[in-house]
Write an enzyme that holds these catalytic residues in place. Structure first.
Site, PDB file in Angstrom:
ATOM      1  N   LYS A   1      22.542 -34.934   4.970  1.00 50.64           N
ATOM      2  CA  LYS A   1      23.573 -34.109   5.606  1.00 50.64           C
ATOM      3  C   LYS A   1      24.870 -34.374   4.839  1.00 50.64           C
ATOM      4  O   LYS A   1      25.587 -35.334   5.100  1.00 50.64           O
ATOM      5  CB  LYS A   1      23.716 -34.473   7.081  1.00 50.64           C
ATOM      6  CG  LYS A   1      24.219 -33.326   7.969  1.00 50.64           C
ATOM      7  CD  LYS A   1      25.600 -32.820   7.615  1.00 50.64           C
ATOM      8  CE  LYS A   1      26.675 -33.823   7.994  1.00 50.64           C
ATOM      9  NZ  LYS A   1      28.050 -33.291   7.681  1.00 50.64           N
TER      10      LYS A   1
ATOM     11  N   GLU B   1      28.872 -47.651   4.708  1.00 58.28           N
ATOM     12  CA  GLU B   1      29.908 -47.883   3.698  1.00 58.28           C
ATOM     13  C   GLU B   1      31.118 -47.101   4.161  1.00 58.28           C
ATOM     14  O   GLU B   1      31.178 -45.879   4.035  1.00 58.28           O
ATOM     15  CB  GLU B   1      29.409 -47.432   2.319  1.00 58.28           C
ATOM     16  CG  GLU B   1      30.229 -48.011   1.172  1.00 58.28           C
ATOM     17  CD  GLU B   1      31.357 -47.099   0.742  1.00 58.28           C
ATOM     18  OE1 GLU B   1      32.515 -47.367   1.172  1.00 58.28           O
ATOM     19  OE2 GLU B   1      31.112 -46.142   0.014  1.00 58.28           O
TER      20      GLU B   1
END
Length: 488
Positions: A183, A258
């Site tokens: 996505k 992250e």
């Protein structure tokens, strides 16, 4: 004429049931293409395709997976002339960045994990004598720890380097035998959609890689919440990462996060002319590299008071000399930010800093361009560590300069934000810098450089994330350890 894209699900294009949304060039404000809006049912179809493909792909021999990944790298290189203009247009990156660090870096990552697919996945453990117990007879017991694929991995990526960031997730995930639903960021998903048929052409089984897109958060939320997704790998803001973590916890998904950064570049008092020059160039990369839209950027320069004015005096002309403008012009160094909303956000931070007492030493105004979402390189001085602009990630070409009096103060300031992704130490004494690195609550520390090493584990402390990828650590991130025990 713009291209209207569809979702890539199960090895074919799927027309979206809820229509499309425009992807806008950040420099020209023109529509680059139309991206599909994903419904919950379409996300579910992509997950089902990945689940169906998992059994075949996870049992494919490592050398076959390696061959597919190598072929992906070859095709990316061959198609660069078509992909680079698309990526440049949807990201607004300069042509220099688009041509050297978008497609080539993505190809490098697939090539790296082609080798990674062949790395040993079994860790042999020495046999142990075990006494008899009500559980089982005693004897010499052998064992091994084996890395196994996690399963279906949902990859939700950031807008600054769309296919590079996606390649950094997809390549190690596929190398370990996982299947993927991607996505991409809503601002620039078109290059990521182009990867669908390219990976199929390289020999990846249908359903092993799927791409769904959307203009808002709905598609990502559906992917995170889906019970047949085993892992979420996310790169993006800390605020969104926290929401993902909460949702993923409901189904005990593995997560790799992250997140944001507020990098500190610490310039110690022993820095000589060479080190100071290196520090100025490093801090200047916040302005000159992708308009500061980099989570690892050294956006805070912390300078010993004895060198503070000297470093500021070096940064001012650096900022002013950078050419801001059309990113397809080879003379341009600083292109636009990704959107009008992001430009307005960065400008609001700068205005707020001035209201809190910071001084504008360079930049602060909009350039004279007819179109585009630009912020000129900006340097703020008279900044105190508690100011909002010194605490929060801006994701734009803005640097704040803060003086310190001793090493303890530098460490307090550097560690004094919620983030801990990447810090830097500039010193004429590498041993001293090494020792100082141990005191920084940061996942990465650069000594006299902002250069990266491709094999290091990458990730952050605190609000900068959870987990590590990069190099062989990426293989660990996309696998689960299984212990296998037997009587010798």
């Amino acid at each position: 004429m713009t291209t209207t894209y569809q979702h890539w699900i199960g090895g074919s294009w799927r027309a979206p049931v809820t229509g499309h949304y425009p992807v806008v060039n950040p420099a020209t404000e023109e529509v680059v293409g139309e991206a599909p809006e994903a419904s919950d049912s379409e996300v579910g179809e992509a997950v089902a395709a990945a689940r169906a493909a998992y059994e075949e792909w996870s049992r494919t021999e490592p050398r076959e997976r390696a061959a597919v990944l190598d072929r992906i790298a070859d095709l990316l290189t061959e198609r660069a002339k078509d992909l680079v203009p698309l990526l440049q247009a949807e990201t607004g990156s300069t042509m220099r960045v688009a041509s050297t660090m978008q497609v080539p870096t993505a190809a490098d990552r697939f090539r790296r994990y082609a080798r990674g697919a062949l790395e040993p996945a079994t860790i042999p453990l020495a046999p142990q004598p075990v006494a008899s117990s009500p559980l089982a007879p005693g004897g010499l017991i052998g064992a091994a720890a084996v890395r196994r694929p996690v399963g279906v991995v949902g990859c939700i990526t950031s807008y600054n380097f769309p296919i590079v960031n996606l390649a950094g997730k997809v390549a190690p995930a596929l190398a370990m035998g996982n299947t993927v639903v991607a996505k991409p960021a809503p601002q620039d998903p078109l290059g990521c959609l182009e990867l669908g048929p390219l990976l199929q052409e390289a020999g990846l089984p249908d359903g092993a890689f799927n791409v769904v897109t959307g203009s808002g958060a709905a598609a990502g939320q559906a992917l995170v919440a889906h019970r047949d997704v085993d892992m979420i790998s996310f790169t993006g803001s800390t605020a969104v990462g926290k929401r993902i973590a909460r949702s993923a916890g409901e189904t005990m998904k593995r997560t790799l996060m992250e997140l944001g950064g507020k990098g500190a570049a610490i310039v110690l008092e022993d820095a000589d002319e060479k080190v100071i020059k290196s520090a100025i160039g490093a801090v200047g990369s916040t302005w000159s590299f992708h308009s500061g839209q980099i989570c690892t950027a050294p956006t805070r320069v912390l300078v010993h008071r004895s060198l503070y004015e000297k470093v500021v005096a070096g940064l001012q002309p650096y900022a002013s000399a950078l050419t801001v403008g059309d990113p397809v012009d080879n003379s341009t160094i600083v292109g636009p930010l990704i959107s009008a909303a992001q430009r307005d956000r960065v400008e609001a931070y700068v205005a707020g800093a001035r209201d809190q007492g910071a001084r504008l030493a360079a930049g602060g105004e909009r350039p004279e361009t007819k179109t585009g979402f630009y912020v000129v390189p900006t340097l703020l001085t008279d900044v105190t560590p508690g100011m909002t602009v010194a605490q929060e990630e801006l994701f734009g070409p803005v640097v704040v300069a803060i003086p310190f009096d001793d090493e303890d103060a530098a460490v307090r300031i550097a560690n004094g934000t919620p983030y801990g992704l990447y810090d830097y130490v500039f010193s004429a004494d590498a041993g001293r810098a090494w020792a100082l690195a141990a005191r920084l609550r940061s996942g990465n520390v650069g000594i006299n450089t902002v250069q990266r090493h491709p094999e290091t584990p990458f990730g952050g402390f605190k609000d900068s994330g959870v987990g590590r990828d990069g190099g062989s650590f990426g293989l660990h991130a996309y696998s689960e350890l299984q212990s296998v025990v037997w009587p010798s």
